[in-house]
Design an enzyme around this catalytic site. Sequence first.
Site, PDB file in Angstrom:
ATOM      1  N   ASP A 147      -6.897  -2.833   2.915  1.00  0.00           N
ATOM      2  CA  ASP A 147      -6.304  -3.573   2.547  1.00  0.00           C
ATOM      3  C   ASP A 147      -6.403  -4.620   3.112  1.00  0.00           C
ATOM      4  O   ASP A 147      -5.693  -5.858   3.074  1.00  0.00           O
ATOM      5  CB  ASP A 147      -5.032  -2.690   3.001  1.00  0.00           C
ATOM      6  CG  ASP A 147      -4.314  -1.769   2.717  1.00  0.00           C
ATOM      7  OD1 ASP A 147      -4.070  -0.521   3.401  1.00  0.00           O
ATOM      8  OD2 ASP A 147      -4.090  -1.437   0.876  1.00  0.00           O
ATOM      9  N   ASP A 183      -0.220   5.278   1.171  1.00  0.00           N
ATOM     10  CA  ASP A 183      -0.917   6.044   2.080  1.00  0.00           C
ATOM     11  C   ASP A 183      -0.926   5.873   3.268  1.00  0.00           C
ATOM     12  O   ASP A 183      -1.293   4.173   3.588  1.00  0.00           O
ATOM     13  CB  ASP A 183      -2.362   6.720   1.190  1.00  0.00           C
ATOM     14  CG  ASP A 183      -1.419   7.839   0.405  1.00  0.00           C
ATOM     15  OD1 ASP A 183      -1.833   7.571  -0.793  1.00  0.00           O
ATOM     16  OD2 ASP A 183      -1.068   8.640   0.826  1.00  0.00           O
ATOM     17  N   ASP A 237      -2.137  -0.536   6.044  1.00  0.00           N
ATOM     18  CA  ASP A 237      -2.727   0.072   7.084  1.00  0.00           C
ATOM     19  C   ASP A 237      -3.772   0.773   7.222  1.00  0.00           C
ATOM     20  O   ASP A 237      -4.622   0.751   8.106  1.00  0.00           O
ATOM     21  CB  ASP A 237      -2.008   1.907   6.755  1.00  0.00           C
ATOM     22  CG  ASP A 237      -3.309   2.724   5.948  1.00  0.00           C
ATOM     23  OD1 ASP A 237      -3.079   3.579   6.513  1.00  0.00           O
ATOM     24  OD2 ASP A 237      -3.020   2.411   4.962  1.00  0.00           O
ATOM     25  N   ASP A 289       0.712  -1.517   0.209  1.00  0.00           N
ATOM     26  CA  ASP A 289      -0.139  -0.121  -0.193  1.00  0.00           C
ATOM     27  C   ASP A 289       1.217   1.061  -0.187  1.00  0.00           C
ATOM     28  O   ASP A 289       2.194   1.389  -0.098  1.00  0.00           O
ATOM     29  CB  ASP A 289      -0.890  -0.243   1.079  1.00  0.00           C
ATOM     30  CG  ASP A 289      -1.747   0.891   1.486  1.00  0.00           C
ATOM     31  OD1 ASP A 289      -2.257   1.427   0.873  1.00  0.00           O
ATOM     32  OD2 ASP A 289      -1.476   1.775   2.658  1.00  0.00           O
ATOM     33  N   LYS A 305      -9.047  -4.416  -3.451  1.00  0.00           N
ATOM     34  CA  LYS A 305      -7.629  -3.834  -4.053  1.00  0.00           C
ATOM     35  C   LYS A 305      -7.493  -5.989  -4.478  1.00  0.00           C
ATOM     36  O   LYS A 305      -6.461  -5.632  -5.150  1.00  0.00           O
ATOM     37  CB  LYS A 305      -6.810  -4.153  -2.830  1.00  0.00           C
ATOM     38  CG  LYS A 305      -6.692  -1.924  -2.597  1.00  0.00           C
ATOM     39  CD  LYS A 305      -5.249  -1.899  -1.686  1.00  0.00           C
ATOM     40  CE  LYS A 305      -5.742   0.026  -1.871  1.00  0.00           C
ATOM     41  NZ  LYS A 305      -4.858  -0.074  -0.263  1.00  0.00           N
TER      42      LYS A 305
HETATM   43  O1  LIG Z   1      -6.865   5.896  -0.284  1.00  0.00           O
HETATM   44  C1  LIG Z   1      -6.291   6.552  -1.338  1.00  0.00           C
HETATM   45  O2  LIG Z   1      -6.391   6.699  -2.393  1.00  0.00           O
HETATM   46  C2  LIG Z   1      -4.753   6.191  -0.739  1.00  0.00           C
HETATM   47  O3  LIG Z   1      -4.578   5.136   0.172  1.00  0.00           O
HETATM   48  P1  LIG Z   1      -3.939   4.404   0.053  1.00  0.00           P
HETATM   49  O4  LIG Z   1      -2.799   4.624  -0.693  1.00  0.00           O
HETATM   50  O5  LIG Z   1      -3.520   4.119   1.154  1.00  0.00           O
HETATM   51  O6  LIG Z   1      -5.001   3.232  -0.637  1.00  0.00           O
HETATM   52 MG   LIG Z   2      -3.111   3.321   3.154  1.00  0.00          MG
END
Ligand SMILES: O=C(O)COP(=O)(O)O
Ligand SMILES: [Mg+2]
Length: 230
Positions: free
Chosen positions: A180, A11, A176, A9, A153
């Site tokens: 996920d 963010d 996180d 992942d 995902k």
């Molecule tokens: O939700 C988003 O746009 C980014 O979040 P992620 O990289 O943690 O999936």
């Molecule tokens: Mg994330």
Amino acid sequence: MRRRTFAVDIDGTITENGGGRIHLGALNALRYMKKLGHNVILVSGRSSVEGYLLSVFGGLNTIAVGENGGCITYGANEHIMLGNKETCIEALHAIRSEINVVEKPVFPRMTEVVLERTFDVDDAVKIVNARKMGVVLSDSQYAIHINSTGINKATGFEHVMNKMGIRREDVIAIGDSATDVPLFKLSGLSIAVGNAHHTVKSAASMHVESHAGDGVVEALNKIAPTLSES
Ligand SMILES: O=C(O)COP(=O)(O)O
Ligand SMILES: [Mg+2]
């Protein structure tokens, strides 16, 4: 050496903080995994182009699953789209007729709608389910996503697994948030970083104490001895 595939992942996982700045220690550790011969593939709610560019400049496998599983980018002109954005827009209108919601200013999306985290997701879920709108809502702690039913995902990453012949038991997922969890369930080993909610940690096979990028470094150090197994 048994080749593993890291499904990672972005963010809240390989970043330093909520601002999106990449944790260089985490990126370095993942690039080292790639150097050892493992696959390292980013799986994010961000656009697949953002993930793809990060994979190129970051020295990882130049593939990215974006849009919370709705779009997979294999190259500048090779994008696989899963889901129907029109359905997601109809759901947005239905939600907006009852709840004040704001679209998040993100890069263009092909398959989904991305909203600011300014409303109770459960209230919106009740609206779209009552109308049987064929969408699913999820909260990445960075944004709220409206995807077509069945798109997450895991479904996006399964496209990559099928194309590359990757076995589930060889996948190591690191993340996180709730978005996920489908990827955790698909993976042989799943790791939640320290900033994950306890429900996300419970869904993973293990979790680490350190947050975000520091957690990725801690996780890779912890599992390093098992990676040399054949
Ligand atoms: O939700 C988003 O746009 C980014 O979040 P992620 O990289 O943690 O999936
Ligand atoms: Mg994330």
